[in-house]
Design an enzyme around this catalytic site. Structure first.
Site, PDB file in Angstrom:
ATOM      1  N   ALA A  67      66.430 -38.978 -17.987  1.00 54.64           N
ATOM      2  CA  ALA A  67      67.506 -38.344 -18.750  1.00 54.64           C
ATOM      3  C   ALA A  67      67.574 -39.079 -20.087  1.00 54.64           C
ATOM      4  O   ALA A  67      67.160 -40.242 -20.184  1.00 54.64           O
ATOM      5  CB  ALA A  67      68.815 -38.476 -17.992  1.00 54.64           C
ATOM      6  N   GLY A 112      65.440 -39.216 -14.190  1.00 53.81           N
ATOM      7  CA  GLY A 112      65.564 -37.754 -14.113  1.00 53.81           C
ATOM      8  C   GLY A 112      64.216 -37.045 -14.080  1.00 53.81           C
ATOM      9  O   GLY A 112      64.109 -35.931 -13.559  1.00 53.81           O
ATOM     10  N   GLU A 115      63.106 -37.217 -10.552  1.00 52.73           N
ATOM     11  CA  GLU A 115      63.984 -36.300  -9.808  1.00 52.73           C
ATOM     12  C   GLU A 115      63.591 -34.842 -10.054  1.00 52.73           C
ATOM     13  O   GLU A 115      63.642 -34.015  -9.148  1.00 52.73           O
ATOM     14  CB  GLU A 115      65.447 -36.548 -10.213  1.00 52.73           C
ATOM     15  CG  GLU A 115      65.957 -37.895  -9.699  1.00 52.73           C
ATOM     16  CD  GLU A 115      67.277 -38.310 -10.349  1.00 52.73           C
ATOM     17  OE1 GLU A 115      67.344 -38.340 -11.600  1.00 52.73           O
ATOM     18  OE2 GLU A 115      68.237 -38.591  -9.622  1.00 52.73           O
ATOM     19  N   GLU A 135      67.077 -46.481 -12.697  1.00 55.35           N
ATOM     20  CA  GLU A 135      68.494 -46.426 -13.095  1.00 55.35           C
ATOM     21  C   GLU A 135      69.220 -47.749 -12.924  1.00 55.35           C
ATOM     22  O   GLU A 135      70.058 -48.099 -13.748  1.00 55.35           O
ATOM     23  CB  GLU A 135      69.221 -45.319 -12.304  1.00 55.35           C
ATOM     24  CG  GLU A 135      68.918 -43.907 -12.782  1.00 55.35           C
ATOM     25  CD  GLU A 135      67.664 -43.309 -12.163  1.00 55.35           C
ATOM     26  OE1 GLU A 135      66.889 -44.035 -11.517  1.00 55.35           O
ATOM     27  OE2 GLU A 135      67.459 -42.091 -12.325  1.00 55.35           O
TER      28      GLU A 135
END
Ligand code: DAK
Length: 261
Positions: A67, A112, A115, A135
Site C-alpha cells: 500500500a 498489500g 495480499e 507491516e
C-alpha cells in the site's frame, strides 16, 4: 475498454491482462488505484468475452511494493479503518470474480502487494519476485486480509513467522512454502501465465467457475455444509451442454468441443 490512470488493461482472445502501473512508486497501491481496480472488476465480472484474468505489475522490479506508505502515513485511525475496509472489499471482489484470476508476480509483492497476489486464484512468480508482509516494520498490521489469507495458504506457523518478522522471501522459498504455484524465468512469466490461462479456457467454463465458487465458499463453511454445497454445484453441472458434450466425447473417444454453457 475504459482508460485508467494507474491500470493498463488489454483483452485479447479471452484473456484480460491487468497491469498495475505506478512505476515511480513501484506500483504501490494508493486510493486511486484501488478505486480503479474496483471499477474494472465490476466491468470484468459482466464481460462474457473475458474468460481468464491475469494480473501483473509494470516494469521489471515490482508487482506491487505494498500500500502507498506516503498516503497511509497521514491517515487518522478512522480513515485507516475506512481505507482498510475499502481495500478488503476490493480484494474480496477480486477473490470472488467469476473468472479465474492468475497473478503473474514480476518483482516485489510486499504488504498489500502480497495480499493482492493472495486474493488471486493462482500465483506464478518470476525468479526475481520477492514476497513478504513487512507491516510490523512500519508499526502496523496487514490491513488487506494478509493475516487471514496467508495462514490459509501456507499454514498458521509459517504465516506467523512471516507476519511477526516481516521477512522478505524469494520466489523459490515462496514456492517451497506453497505461496506460489510455479516459478519461471522473468522472460517467460507472462507466456507461462497465458499458457495456463489457455489451458483453463480449454476446459468446461461453467464447471471451472463452479469449482472456484465451491472452493471459495466451501472454505468458509463447516465441512458438512461445504460438502452439501459441493453436491449442489455438481448437480448444477448436469444442466449444462458442456457436461453432455464432455461425457459424450469421452465415450466416443474424441476431444470435447465445449461451448461454455
Ligand atoms: N509506498 C509508497 N512508495 C513506495 C513504496 C510504497 N509501499 N515502495 C516503494 N516506494 C517508492 C519509494 O519511496 C521510491 O520513491 P522515490 O524515492 O524514488 O520518490 C521508489 O518507490 C523506489 O523505491 P526504492 O528507492 O525504495 O527502491 P529500492 O530498490 O531501494 O527498494 C523496496 C525497493 C521494495 C525494498 C523498498 O521500496 C521498500 O521497502 N518499499 C516498501 C515496502 C513495504 O514496506 N511495503 C509494505 C507497505 S505496508 C491497512 C491497509 C493496508 C495495509 C495495512 C493496513 N489498514 C487500513 C488496516 C497495507 C500495508 C502495506 O502494504
Amino acid at each position: 475498454m475504459k482508460q485508467y490512470t494507474s491500470l493498463l488493461v488489454e483483452c485479447n482472445a479471452g484473456i484480460g491482462v491487468i497491469t498495475l502501473s505506478r512505476p515511480k512508486a513501484l506500483n504501490a497501491l494508493n486510493y486511486e488505484m484501488l478505486k480503479e481496480l474496483d471499477d474494472l472488476l465490476d466491468r470484468l465480472a459482466q464481460d462474457e468475452t473475458v474468460k481468464v484474468v491475469v494480473i501483473t505489475g509494470s516494469g521489471n522490479k515490482a508487482f506491487v511494493a505494498g500500500a502507498d506508505i506516503t498516503e497511509m502515513q497521514k491517515l487518522s485511525a478512522l480513515d485507516g479503518r475506512k481505507w482498510g475496509k475499502f481495500g478488503q472489499a476490493v480484494f474480496n471482489k477480486l477473490e470472488n470474480l467469476p473468472q479465474p484470476v492468475i497473478a503473474a508476480v514480476n518483482g516485489f509483492a510486499l504488504g498489500g502487494g502480497c495480499e493482492l497476489a493472495m486474493a488471486c486464484d493462482i500465483r506464478i512468480a518470476s525468479e526475481t519476485a520477492r514476497f513478504g508482509q513487512p507491516e510490523v516494520t512500519l508499526g502496523i498490521t496487514p490491513g488487506f486480509a494478509g493475516t487471514q489469507r496467508l495462514p490459509r495458504l501456507i499454514g498458521k506457523g509459517r504465516a506467523k513467522e512471516l507476519l511477526f518478522t516481516g521477512d522478505i522471501i524469494d520466489a523459490q522459498e515462496a514456492y517451497r512454502l506453497g505461496l506460489v504455484n510455479k516459478v519461471t524465468i522473468p522472460e517467460e512469466l507472462i507466456s507461462t501465465a497465458r499458457a495456463l490461462a489457455e489451458k483453463i479456457m480449454s476446459r468446461a467454463e461453467v464447471a471451472v467457475k463452479l469449482c472456484k465458487a465451491a472452493v471459495n465458499e466451501g472454505l468458509d463453511m463447516d465441512s458438512e455444509s461445504s460438502i452439501a454445497y459441493e453436491a449442489e454445484v455438481f448437480g448444477l453441472c448436469f444442466a449444462t451442454l458442456d457436461q453432455k458434450e464432455g461425457m459424450t466425447a469421452f465415450i466416443e473417444k474424441r476431444k470435447a468441443a465445449f461451448v461454455g454453457r
